[in-house]
Design an enzyme around this catalytic site. Structure first.
Site, short mmCIF file in Angstrom:
data_model
loop_
_atom_site.label_atom_id
_atom_site.label_comp_id
_atom_site.label_asym_id
_atom_site.label_seq_id
_atom_site.Cartn_x
_atom_site.Cartn_y
_atom_site.Cartn_z
N SER A 239 8.36 46.98 41.43
CA SER A 239 7.23 46.39 42.16
C SER A 239 7.72 45.38 43.19
O SER A 239 8.38 45.74 44.16
CB SER A 239 6.27 45.76 41.15
N LYS B 135 -6.92 49.08 50.36
CA LYS B 135 -6.61 48.05 51.36
C LYS B 135 -5.24 47.43 51.10
O LYS B 135 -4.39 47.34 52.02
CB LYS B 135 -7.69 46.97 51.33
#
Length: 230
Positions: free
Chosen positions: A113, A153
């Protein structure tokens, strides 16, 4: 009594003078490589990306710059962390006047990540065999899924950010980096090396410095070869 005190002070001064003379001779006799030895800072961080890592890196950059260090090696093992904090760390790394080499280490470590962004933000990057990188899809705090609109988004923003970080590494690296965000793709050390995501695979810091000696990096828009021999 006064004469004795003066005698002791004289002996101390003579002893100190002899010590300083011997020290000067020893320093002059040392090989030039030892007197002019190059300095590399080695940092180690294991855990989620947090404010401690941000402060750790910023302090290391300042100290390494003050000491004229050739490079900073960040040994990293992290499952990820906060997006906004990661962006701050990336900015600090990219602005560093001292080249930063991110090294995913030890065996079994991951740059997951947020760790993927930090690795790609390094002026150079490396991994040890048995480590992994990727799976950079955004998730809510606590690992929960985000709502569809927010998910899309944030994913689009992070995909653009990681493309920018990977662009200097070539098309294959950019494609993989984007898929790490949009599809949670991950890679082994050798896969990352083949794709150009990292610049070396090394077993330890000594081997890493040998591998990257002479490797050209861009520091504040200027190309600079890493001088890591010795």
């Amino acid at each position: 009594m006064r004469r004795t005190a003066v005698g002791r002070a004289s002996h101390r001064r003579i002893g100190l003078a002899v010590f300083l003379t011997l020290l000067a001779v020893l320093l002059l006799a040392m090989p030039s490589s030892a007197q002019e030895g190059k300095l590399v800072y080695v940092l180690t961080f294991d855990g989620p990306v947090n404010p401690i890592l941000s402060s750790y890196i910023e302090r290391a950059i300042a100290q390494a710059d003050a000491d004229g260090a050739e490079a900073i090696v960040l040994r990293l093992d992290t499952p990820g962390g906060q997006v906004d904090l990661t962006q701050d760390i990336v900015k600090a790394m990219r602005a560093s006047p001292v080249p930063i080499i991110v090294y995913v280490w030890p065996t079994g470590a991951m740059a997951g990540s947020a760790g993927t962004f930090i690795t790609l933000a390094g002026h150079a990057a490396a991994m040890v065999e048995g480590s992994t990188i990727g799976a950079a899809s955004p998730v809510a705090e606590g690992g929960q899924e985000l709502g569809d609109t927010i998910q899309q988004k944030i994913t689009n923003i992070l995909a653009a950010d990681i493309e920018n970080l990977a662009r200097r590494r070539g098309d294959s690296a950019v494609e993989w980096a984007r898929s790490a965000v949009t599809m949670a793709k991950a890679a082994t050390a050798q896969e990352a090396l083949t794709l150009g995501v990292v610049d070396a695979v090394a077993e330890n810091v000594d081997e890493l410095l040998q591998e990257l000696d002479g490797f050209e990096v861009e520091v504040n828009r200027e190309l600079r070869p890493l001088d890591l021999a010795g």
